[in-house]
Scaffold this active site. Structure first.
Site, PDB file in Angstrom:
ATOM      1  N   LYS A 102      -2.635   6.951   1.021  1.00  0.00           N
ATOM      2  CA  LYS A 102      -2.413   7.259   2.433  1.00  0.00           C
ATOM      3  C   LYS A 102      -1.347   8.353   2.479  1.00  0.00           C
ATOM      4  CE  LYS A 102      -2.134   4.828   6.829  1.00  0.00           C
ATOM      5  NZ  LYS A 102      -3.226   5.573   7.468  1.00  0.00           N
TER       6      LYS A 102
ATOM      7  N   ARG B 156       0.833  -1.213   0.000  1.00  0.00           N
ATOM      8  CA  ARG B 156       0.000   0.000   0.000  1.00  0.00           C
ATOM      9  C   ARG B 156       0.866   1.261   0.000  1.00  0.00           C
ATOM     10  NH1 ARG B 156      -4.481   0.527   4.626  1.00  0.00           N
ATOM     11  NH2 ARG B 156      -2.665   1.073   5.895  1.00  0.00           N
TER      12      ARG B 156
ATOM     13  N   GLU C 245     -16.220   5.863   5.830  1.00  0.00           N
ATOM     14  CA  GLU C 245     -15.377   5.242   6.862  1.00  0.00           C
ATOM     15  C   GLU C 245     -15.241   6.227   8.015  1.00  0.00           C
ATOM     16  OE1 GLU C 245     -11.312   4.748   5.497  1.00  0.00           O
ATOM     17  OE2 GLU C 245     -11.431   6.572   4.300  1.00  0.00           O
TER      18      GLU C 245
END
Ligand code: PMP
Length: 289
Positions: free
Chosen positions: A151, A52, A184
């Site tokens: 991210k 990721r 989320e």
């Protein structure tokens, strides 16, 4: 013993771990990061976290100046240097030091920082009794503008939501996407249990592709539970039998109240408790994916 930080390829004392004020990570939030945990000296899902990280970097055209294998070694080196078995590991890659303009081409080398510190957990009471959360008015970044899958060091979207949640007396807050669907929480993914099925928003609802989220989906499917990644609304949350959040730091944590409404029986439900147990076993199994 002073905490040792891995920076620019070396392990140095915490106080000597410094970066330039011209680093675009600081000036513009231009960079990416990961939050990872180790249990009994083994890093949990390291491969997934590194994948990721490198995908986030690729999405912002940031070339990480080391291979994934070297990064994995550096993570373990940092862990060993600090002699911490159960650590929270923060991996940061910034664009590096540049000029006072946005142009990333004017930056020198990306800066890689690895910090391994002791983990500070939510109080045990939250796991026993369940959390109360609120839906906040700050919507999750529109994925066509800035994909929540990246991210990045720019976490203001989540911080604004967190501030709203805290002002309402809640440590976590639920964010909707621009369509009004459930996305989320500020640092956790959300799951519902409804009529025996596990429901969670799909990645294209504009959420982070959480590593813990995937572990929980896999654990549930292992025991033949139905797991549906489908768009959810606040209505689905309010009428759910159970609700819980997942995240590297929080692990699996029950939610018993949303927007002052009681979810299910108002106590952590049986599916949630079973997943909490099975997740705990998974973290202690020592498997490296
Ligand atoms: N959503 C957001 C916005 C997050 O920051 C995090 C924490 N990384 C999560 C979800 C949970 O992801 P993970 O399970 O990979 O920690």
């Amino acid at each position: 013993m002073a905490l040792k930080v891995h920076i620019a390829g070396k392990l140095v004392d915490k106080d000597d771990a410094r970066i330039s004020v011209f680093d675009h990570g600081l000036l513009y939030g231009d960079g990416v990061f990961e939050g990872i945990r180790s249990y009994r000296g083994t890093v949990f899902r390291l491969e997934s976290h590194l994948r990721r990280l490198y995908e986030s970097a690729k999405a912002i055209c940031l070339e990480i100046p080391m291979t994934i294998e070297a990064m994995a070694d550096a993570v373990y080196e940092t862990l060993r240097a600090n002699q911490i078995q159960d650590a929270y590991i923060r991996l940061v890659v910034t664009r590096g030091s540049g000029t006072l303009g946005l142009d990333p081409n004017r930056c020198g080398h990306p800066q890689v920082i690895i910090i391994a510190d002791r983990i500070s957990l939510y109080p045990a009471e939250f796991y026993d009794k369940g959390l109360e959360i609120v839906t906040v008015s700050t919507i999750r970044n529109h994925s066509a503008a800035l994909s929540p899958r990246i991210k990045s060091l720019n976490y203001l979207n989540n911080i604004l939501a967190k501030i709203e949640g805290l002002k309402a007396g809640c440590v976590e807050a639920l964010m909707l996407n621009s369509k009004g669907e459930v996305a989320e929480c500020t640092g956790d993914n959300i799951f519902l249990v409804s009529r025996g099925r596990l429901l969670t928003p799909p990645i294209d609802a504009g959420i982070l592709d959480g590593i813990t989220r995937q572990v929980v989906i896999d654990l549930a499917r292992e025991v033949d539970w139905t797991v549906l990644e489908i768009p959810l609304t606040k209505h689905d949350v309010y009428i759910a039998d159970e609700c819980f959040l997942t995240g590297t730091a929080a692990e699996v944590i029950p939610v018993v109240k949303v927007d002052n409404r009681t979810i299910g029986e108002g106590v952590p439900g049986p599916h949630t408790r079973e997943l909490m147990d099975r997740f705990r076993q998974e973290t202690l199994s020592g498997s490296r994916e």
